[in-house]
Design a protein around this motif. Structure first.
Motif, PDB file in Angstrom:
ATOM      1  N   ARG A  36       0.861  -1.185   0.000  1.00 16.95           N
ATOM      2  CA  ARG A  36       0.000   0.000   0.000  1.00 16.95           C
ATOM      3  C   ARG A  36       0.894   1.229   0.000  1.00 16.95           C
ATOM      4  O   ARG A  36       1.820   1.334   0.802  1.00 16.95           O
ATOM      5  N   ALA A  59       0.816   5.670  -0.796  1.00 15.82           N
ATOM      6  CA  ALA A  59       0.143   6.917  -1.171  1.00 15.82           C
ATOM      7  C   ALA A  59       1.211   7.978  -1.379  1.00 15.82           C
ATOM      8  O   ALA A  59       2.064   8.189  -0.513  1.00 15.82           O
ATOM      9  N   THR A  78     -10.312   5.296 -17.063  1.00 18.49           N
ATOM     10  CA  THR A  78     -10.749   6.643 -16.688  1.00 18.49           C
ATOM     11  C   THR A  78     -10.472   7.688 -17.756  1.00 18.49           C
ATOM     12  O   THR A  78     -11.108   8.742 -17.774  1.00 18.49           O
ATOM     13  N   ARG A 100      -3.276   0.279  -3.605  1.00 18.52           N
ATOM     14  CA  ARG A 100      -3.521  -0.656  -2.494  1.00 18.52           C
ATOM     15  C   ARG A 100      -3.618  -2.048  -3.109  1.00 18.52           C
ATOM     16  O   ARG A 100      -4.659  -2.436  -3.629  1.00 18.52           O
ATOM     17  N   ASP A 117     -14.986   0.344 -11.642  1.00 17.72           N
ATOM     18  CA  ASP A 117     -14.985   1.419 -10.666  1.00 17.72           C
ATOM     19  C   ASP A 117     -14.841   0.857  -9.267  1.00 17.72           C
ATOM     20  O   ASP A 117     -15.444  -0.167  -8.917  1.00 17.72           O
ATOM     21  N   ARG A 167     -15.126   4.935  -3.837  1.00 21.34           N
ATOM     22  CA  ARG A 167     -15.253   6.343  -4.198  1.00 21.34           C
ATOM     23  C   ARG A 167     -13.937   6.937  -4.675  1.00 21.34           C
ATOM     24  O   ARG A 167     -13.927   8.008  -5.260  1.00 21.34           O
ATOM     25  N   ASP A 168     -12.875   6.217  -4.440  1.00 28.42           N
ATOM     26  CA  ASP A 168     -11.572   6.858  -4.592  1.00 28.42           C
ATOM     27  C   ASP A 168     -10.679   6.232  -5.642  1.00 28.42           C
ATOM     28  O   ASP A 168      -9.471   6.419  -5.600  1.00 28.42           O
ATOM     29  N   GLY A 169     -11.231   5.479  -6.587  1.00 25.22           N
ATOM     30  CA  GLY A 169     -10.329   4.946  -7.599  1.00 25.22           C
ATOM     31  C   GLY A 169     -10.944   3.865  -8.458  1.00 25.22           C
ATOM     32  O   GLY A 169     -12.158   3.683  -8.514  1.00 25.22           O
ATOM     33  N   GLN A 211     -10.796  -0.250  -9.365  1.00 27.08           N
ATOM     34  CA  GLN A 211     -10.403  -1.555  -8.864  1.00 27.08           C
ATOM     35  C   GLN A 211      -9.924  -2.404 -10.037  1.00 27.08           C
ATOM     36  O   GLN A 211     -10.643  -2.577 -11.026  1.00 27.08           O
ATOM     37  N   ALA A 252      -5.813   4.750  -7.137  1.00 19.50           N
ATOM     38  CA  ALA A 252      -6.408   6.071  -6.941  1.00 19.50           C
ATOM     39  C   ALA A 252      -5.676   7.077  -7.815  1.00 19.50           C
ATOM     40  O   ALA A 252      -4.442   7.161  -7.781  1.00 19.50           O
ATOM     41  N   THR A 253      -6.422   7.824  -8.624  1.00 21.28           N
ATOM     42  CA  THR A 253      -5.817   8.801  -9.510  1.00 21.28           C
ATOM     43  C   THR A 253      -6.007  10.211  -8.968  1.00 21.28           C
ATOM     44  O   THR A 253      -6.889  10.468  -8.159  1.00 21.28           O
ATOM     45  N   ARG A 297     -10.099  12.575 -10.312  1.00 12.56           N
ATOM     46  CA  ARG A 297     -11.315  11.769 -10.343  1.00 12.56           C
ATOM     47  C   ARG A 297     -12.459  12.571  -9.766  1.00 12.56           C
ATOM     48  O   ARG A 297     -12.261  13.335  -8.840  1.00 12.56           O
TER      49      ARG A 297
END
Length: 300
Positions: free
Chosen positions: A99, A101, A244, A254, A273, A276-278, A280, A296-297, A300
């Motif tokens: 993981r 960020a 996207t 992740r 999708d 909410r954050d990226g 899958q 996660a981009t 978005r």
């Protein structure tokens, strides 16, 4: 309770560390330059990032790709496991979770190679006998003192003999690889060359075949008997971009690695999708999911 070897702080080096300590064959793919112990189960690793790289620097040479941060953190954990925890060089590391960020806007390429510092904390080391069998560590990546990324990584370590039993006779020389299919357009995944595209069209906007080119000098820096984790992460990056249409690189991954992805059977990459954050992304081989990753981009 961890039981690392007590060593004096290793001096900073003016060149890269020995490539064997980070499981690389090419010096050009070895990004670490030194390390030192900073406390109980805590270490500081120095690195240097090249200003030009075939896959880890953007096509216009303006930004480092977040997957360069991933590779730097991976190499850092591998280095420390060998040098500070006595894991033998012939042991195989099996990645389980990764993981990470990154901080948007902190990965620009400057007039000199970047020299980040990776602060590592080994938070859970489980032993088999006197040697680590499983490790979890956290990392904080700094550039000129500013945070660039945070990461959490888990992997296991097995001896060469145990690995041979796990692989049931599979070796780089004995496995017949799947033919490499035609790549999707390079521009659509942010690559300049078709050789660096890892996805092939499969007649769907959210499903592709993984292109496994064992001659690729980055993803297959040395011969392997399975699909490497960095290739799966790159596939997740490219799939998220196609899904996207975003031109910005991902800012976070992740990922979970469930089992080996084999070379002699097609691997299918599917994107959908996320929450909410990226996006899958999953990698499927046969009836099994071998890898999944939430990408996660920034846009978005």
């Amino acid at each position: 309770m961890t039981r690392p070897r007590q060593l004096a702080d290793a001096p900073s080096l003016t060149a890269t560390v020995a490539r064997q300590l980070v499981h690389r064959a090419a010096v050009a793919e070895t990004f670490l330059t030194g390390w030192r112990r900073t406390g109980a189960d805590r270490f500081s690793v120095s690195a240097q990032w090249p200003r030009v790289h075939p896959v880890h620097v953007s096509c216009d040479r303006s930004a480092y790709d977040p997957l360069l941060v991933v590779e730097t953190v991976r190499q850092s954990g591998t280095l420390v496991a060998h040098t500070e925890y006595d894991v033998p060089l012939d042991h195989q590391f099996v990645l389980q979770e990764f993981r990470i960020a990154t901080v948007a806007g902190k990965l620009g390429v400057g007039p000199l190679p970047a020299e980040p510092e990776v602060e590592l904390a080994f938070t859970d080391v489980r032993y088999r006998g006197r040697r680590p069998a499983a490790v979890r560590y956290s990392a904080r990546v700094l550039r000129d003192g500013d945070p660039v990324a945070t990461a959490d990584v888990a992997f296991s370590s097995v001896s060469a003999s145990v690995y041979r039993r796990l692989r049931r006779g599979r070796t780089p020389g004995s496995v017949t690889t799947v033919p490499v299919p035609e790549a999707v357009p390079a521009a659509g995944v942010g690559r300049a060359l078709a050789a660096d595209v890892v996805l092939a069209g499969a007649g769907s906007r959210d499903r592709w075949q993984l292109r496994v080119d064992t001659a690729h000098p980055v993803f297959f820096d040395h011969p392997l008997d399975h699909v490497p984790g960095m290739l799966l992460l790159e596939a997740a990056r490219q799939a998220a971009r196609l899904r996207t249409g975003a031109e910005h690189p991902p800012v976070a991954y992740r990922a979970r690695f469930h089992q080996y992805a084999e070379l002699d059977e097609p691997v299918w990459i599917e994107a959908r999708d996320g929450l909410r954050d990226g996006v899958q992304v999953v990698a499927v081989q046969g009836e099994s999911t071998v890898f999944d990753c939430l990408v996660a981009t920034a846009a978005r």
